[in-house]
Write a protein that holds these residues in place. Sequence first.
Motif, PDB file in Angstrom:
ATOM      1  N   HIS A 216       0.817  -1.209   0.000  1.00 53.43           N
ATOM      2  CA  HIS A 216       0.000   0.000   0.000  1.00 53.43           C
ATOM      3  C   HIS A 216       0.853   1.263   0.000  1.00 53.43           C
ATOM      4  CE1 HIS A 216       1.040  -0.819   4.166  1.00 53.43           C
ATOM      5  NE2 HIS A 216       0.749   0.426   4.462  1.00 53.43           N
ATOM      6  N   ARG A 217       2.196   1.121   0.028  1.00 51.85           N
ATOM      7  CA  ARG A 217       3.052   2.297   0.048  1.00 51.85           C
ATOM      8  C   ARG A 217       3.999   2.305  -1.149  1.00 51.85           C
ATOM      9  NH1 ARG A 217       4.998   2.229   6.137  1.00 51.85           N
ATOM     10  NH2 ARG A 217       6.983   2.003   5.069  1.00 51.85           N
ATOM     11  N   THR A 218       3.548   1.890  -2.289  1.00 50.97           N
ATOM     12  CA  THR A 218       4.405   1.894  -3.473  1.00 50.97           C
ATOM     13  C   THR A 218       4.211   3.146  -4.316  1.00 50.97           C
ATOM     14  OG1 THR A 218       2.749   0.626  -4.671  1.00 50.97           O
ATOM     15  CG2 THR A 218       4.520  -0.619  -3.593  1.00 50.97           C
ATOM     16  N   HIS A 219       3.065   3.769  -4.235  1.00 51.83           N
ATOM     17  CA  HIS A 219       2.818   4.991  -4.986  1.00 51.83           C
ATOM     18  C   HIS A 219       3.690   6.112  -4.421  1.00 51.83           C
ATOM     19  CE1 HIS A 219       0.770   8.551  -6.553  1.00 51.83           C
ATOM     20  NE2 HIS A 219       0.280   7.744  -7.485  1.00 51.83           N
ATOM     21  N   PRO A 220       4.297   6.959  -5.274  1.00 48.29           N
ATOM     22  CA  PRO A 220       5.177   8.023  -4.775  1.00 48.29           C
ATOM     23  C   PRO A 220       4.522   8.899  -3.710  1.00 48.29           C
ATOM     24  CG  PRO A 220       5.414   7.809  -7.137  1.00 48.29           C
ATOM     25  CD  PRO A 220       4.297   6.888  -6.752  1.00 48.29           C
ATOM     26  N   TYR A 221       3.253   9.263  -3.921  1.00 45.07           N
ATOM     27  CA  TYR A 221       2.588  10.113  -2.936  1.00 45.07           C
ATOM     28  C   TYR A 221       2.478   9.406  -1.584  1.00 45.07           C
ATOM     29  CZ  TYR A 221      -0.858  13.147  -0.743  1.00 45.07           C
ATOM     30  OH  TYR A 221      -1.502  13.983   0.125  1.00 45.07           O
ATOM     31  N   ALA A 222       2.181   8.092  -1.608  1.00 47.11           N
ATOM     32  CA  ALA A 222       2.080   7.331  -0.356  1.00 47.11           C
ATOM     33  C   ALA A 222       3.429   7.290   0.357  1.00 47.11           C
ATOM     34  CB  ALA A 222       1.585   5.915  -0.647  1.00 47.11           C
ATOM     35  N   LEU A 223       4.495   7.180  -0.450  1.00 51.15           N
ATOM     36  CA  LEU A 223       5.830   7.154   0.156  1.00 51.15           C
ATOM     37  C   LEU A 223       6.168   8.500   0.792  1.00 51.15           C
ATOM     38  CD1 LEU A 223       7.749   5.211  -2.628  1.00 51.15           C
ATOM     39  CD2 LEU A 223       7.219   4.368  -0.339  1.00 51.15           C
ATOM     40  N   VAL A 224       5.828   9.569   0.105  1.00 46.56           N
ATOM     41  CA  VAL A 224       6.095  10.902   0.665  1.00 46.56           C
ATOM     42  C   VAL A 224       5.287  11.102   1.938  1.00 46.56           C
ATOM     43  CG1 VAL A 224       5.925  13.386   0.253  1.00 46.56           C
ATOM     44  CG2 VAL A 224       6.657  11.858  -1.587  1.00 46.56           C
ATOM     45  N   ARG A 225       4.016  10.724   1.890  1.00 48.09           N
ATOM     46  CA  ARG A 225       3.162  10.877   3.075  1.00 48.09           C
ATOM     47  C   ARG A 225       3.692  10.045   4.237  1.00 48.09           C
ATOM     48  NH1 ARG A 225      -3.009   9.714   2.150  1.00 48.09           N
ATOM     49  NH2 ARG A 225      -2.146   7.625   1.816  1.00 48.09           N
ATOM     50  N   ALA A 226       4.193   8.833   3.947  1.00 48.67           N
ATOM     51  CA  ALA A 226       4.749   7.992   5.007  1.00 48.67           C
ATOM     52  C   ALA A 226       5.978   8.652   5.629  1.00 48.67           C
ATOM     53  CB  ALA A 226       5.112   6.615   4.452  1.00 48.67           C
ATOM     54  N   PHE A 227       6.807   9.280   4.773  1.00 43.69           N
ATOM     55  CA  PHE A 227       7.984   9.957   5.304  1.00 43.69           C
ATOM     56  C   PHE A 227       7.583  11.106   6.226  1.00 43.69           C
ATOM     57  CE2 PHE A 227      11.314  13.151   5.250  1.00 43.69           C
ATOM     58  CZ  PHE A 227      12.452  12.390   5.493  1.00 43.69           C
ATOM     59  N   VAL A 228       6.610  11.889   5.808  1.00 44.58           N
ATOM     60  CA  VAL A 228       6.170  13.022   6.628  1.00 44.58           C
ATOM     61  C   VAL A 228       5.521  12.525   7.913  1.00 44.58           C
ATOM     62  CG1 VAL A 228       4.577  14.980   6.716  1.00 44.58           C
ATOM     63  CG2 VAL A 228       5.945  14.563   4.664  1.00 44.58           C
ATOM     64  N   THR A 229       4.726  11.457   7.799  1.00 40.33           N
ATOM     65  CA  THR A 229       4.072  10.907   8.990  1.00 40.33           C
ATOM     66  C   THR A 229       5.081  10.389  10.008  1.00 40.33           C
ATOM     67  OG1 THR A 229       2.152  10.297   7.661  1.00 40.33           O
ATOM     68  CG2 THR A 229       2.367   9.219   9.794  1.00 40.33           C
ATOM     69  N   SER A 230       6.254   9.960   9.521  1.00 44.04           N
ATOM     70  CA  SER A 230       7.312   9.516  10.441  1.00 44.04           C
ATOM     71  C   SER A 230       8.003  10.696  11.105  1.00 44.04           C
ATOM     72  CB  SER A 230       8.350   8.682   9.688  1.00 44.04           C
ATOM     73  OG  SER A 230       9.218   9.508   8.923  1.00 44.04           O
ATOM     74  N   ASP A 231       7.525  11.896  10.841  1.00 43.13           N
ATOM     75  CA  ASP A 231       8.135  13.130  11.341  1.00 43.13           C
ATOM     76  C   ASP A 231       9.567  13.291  10.855  1.00 43.13           C
ATOM     77  OD1 ASP A 231       5.754  13.723  12.724  1.00 43.13           O
ATOM     78  OD2 ASP A 231       6.396  12.478  14.416  1.00 43.13           O
ATOM     79  N   GLY A 232       9.775  12.825   9.601  1.00 43.57           N
ATOM     80  CA  GLY A 232      11.083  12.977   8.982  1.00 43.57           C
ATOM     81  C   GLY A 232      12.144  12.077   9.540  1.00 43.57           C
ATOM     82  N   THR A 233      11.740  10.987  10.213  1.00 41.91           N
ATOM     83  CA  THR A 233      12.721  10.089  10.823  1.00 41.91           C
ATOM     84  C   THR A 233      12.765   8.731  10.138  1.00 41.91           C
ATOM     85  OG1 THR A 233      11.198   9.125  12.450  1.00 41.91           O
ATOM     86  CG2 THR A 233      12.281  11.203  13.048  1.00 41.91           C
ATOM     87  N   SER A 234      12.051   8.577   9.031  1.00 42.91           N
ATOM     88  CA  SER A 234      11.987   7.278   8.358  1.00 42.91           C
ATOM     89  C   SER A 234      13.373   6.816   7.929  1.00 42.91           C
ATOM     90  CB  SER A 234      11.086   7.360   7.128  1.00 42.91           C
ATOM     91  OG  SER A 234      11.180   6.173   6.358  1.00 42.91           O
ATOM     92  N   VAL A 235      13.604   5.492   8.048  1.00 41.66           N
ATOM     93  CA  VAL A 235      14.869   4.908   7.579  1.00 41.66           C
ATOM     94  C   VAL A 235      14.664   4.156   6.268  1.00 41.66           C
ATOM     95  CG1 VAL A 235      15.804   4.708   9.898  1.00 41.66           C
ATOM     96  CG2 VAL A 235      14.488   2.802   8.943  1.00 41.66           C
TER      97      VAL A 235
END
Length: 714
Positions: A216-235
């Motif tokens: 469910h996180r393969t679309h570029p927008y989903a990936l960007v949203r996931a990064f922001v939701t991680s508060d910029g701490t995604s690895v």
Amino acid sequence: MSTTSTHVWLTGPEPASEPLPQSPPQPRPRREPRQPTPAPEPDITVDCHRRLRGPYTGAGGLLRALLPHIRREQPELPDRHRVEIHAVAPELRGLVADPPSTLTDRAAPAERTRLHPRTRTRRLAHGIVELLLSYVTAADLTRPLVLGFTRVGEADPADQEFLALLLRRAEPGRITLVVHTRDAEPELLEQELASALRQYATHRALPAAPPRRFPHRTHPYALVRAFVTSDGTSVDPAESAAYERADRHVRARLHDARAAELHARVEQGGVTLGLGALPYHLERGSDPAAAAPVLAAAAEDTLAMGCYHALLDLARRAQAVTPEDAPLSTELSLHTKVTTALALLGETGEAERLHLRMRERYSNPLVRLLGDYALAMLHARFHPPERRDLSAAKALLTRTVTLASRLPGTEQRAFHTAFQENGLALTELRLGRPADALRLIESGLDRLRRHLPDTAHLLHRSVLLRNRAEVHAALGRLHAALADHDAVVAMDPHHPEHYFDRADIRRRLGDPAGALADYDRAIDLAPPYWELYFNRADLRLESGDAEGALADLRHAAALEPDRADIRASLVGALLGVGDLPDARAQVTEGLRHHPDDAHLLCERGLIALREGADTSARADFDRALAVAPHLVSALAGRATLAYAAGDDDAAVADLTRAITLEPTDPDLLYNRGYAHQQAGRVYAAHADYTAALRLPGADVVELRARIEECARRP
């Protein structure tokens, strides 16, 4: 059941995962025993990345997960650490009684003229460590409580300090730590934490794990949203790459949405989100200037907490997004926070450069006043000793007193003049002119009484009274100093430092019971710090309470085991009760860290003397005196050896040097008198015995018997 005998330090890449929950899982301290695993599975795992909740992201997360359980099982324990809990995890205020407030707590930012020492975070960390140790000790768990800490390399120095202390003080059989960093030699770790990991934890490198896939996180927008939701701490590399490629307007909208969500949670009590994730998103949203007041408020909070690394970061970020047309007061406030943090963190050269640049930019009298005062304090207090210049500080402060006297407004003029005079008084005291210092402080107190309402600037009034007490003590006016300390305690009865200060004066006035009561009260009010226990131990030794003194010295050594003075005093107390094995173990550990410490060498010599190893004892006394020629205990110990060897003249020579240094010690005079007597110098012996008899603490019966012996000799 876990069989680990050390803490565990895991290094290696973190697998990409679903966003971490905002609240750590509840602890499971009473699970059934399990088989050993390469790394024990944590009961609680907390993310320490400072971007999430600021300086105590890790320690606060641990408390938020564990404290409800502690409150249910041991309801009285959390309130004993309420100061630390309120500072580290303010979201838990509903679970813990409010700590009694001080004048510092209640002062408006403009009236806050007292700052926490840089060691404030260390004291808070020790308090949280002792809360955890008390909990697991009383809970009598069937296996260790396993605590996991991730992304430690990205933790604020306050969290890293907490972890370093917990690694050192927690027995792995009761609390096992599993600490994860990305690298085995992480450059981002504070030195104390890196050292603690190497000393107290077993290192285990994690194998590289295949990336986890989330369809469910393969679309570029989903990936960007996931990064922001991680508060910029995604690895997750895919998320960070998608974020970097995304249109800036898309990113800004996502940051705005996340900021709105977090702001609502802050309003509902998630206070520490305002120190981490919330300003991060506002800075990257559609209106970065909206982050300025949030960052400024966060800087104010960290200043009040004493978290100076976080203060420096937040204040600089606030400067970066503050509009150029902001009021001068806003710029000056942020400048002061940045330079205060730099000074307290030891970066005094950079602080001086910024003050000079600010002074060049503005001719405003108040800016010049505050800037010159700050420069003076660098010269008087904060610069390294080799860079301090009290004459320069006095010149600057003499000028600021004049500037303050010309400010508009009676109340503003009165406060700033009294404030500058107080700084000048500090300089005069350090220049050896206590009478001039006293005159300046009394002038300030009188000015505040005449021109300000009685309820205004109470904090600074208490500071002036405390400083006047210090000057009175320097002038030998101990009763006047005590009266001032009494007044400060009456004004600010919940500030532990006031009791610590008053205890010293009470001891000097011969009131050990009053001094002990003050130390006890300070310990009740304050997070743990070694000076309180060290000083109380010294008082207890004087009062004959060897057991209480030993308990205090052991506690002080547990807090700061690397301090040679604590270790030497502990060894001395152990010798006093005849515990030679423990004394030797303590002195050996102390010399491992401080091989040339004169007091520890002397204590080892005293142990050897007790054990009859005269050659070793003499070598240690000689080494101690080579380092510290005026160490009386080493002179006395060497004199004992000389007398036993029949060298009365050498014994008398060392004792004479010791008496010159401590002329009021009756035992030194007695020992020299005895050496004189055995050498046949009866008149000299009689003189020493007679002089000793007049001193406090003398053994009157023994001395009179010796005097009679001398009188019977022809």
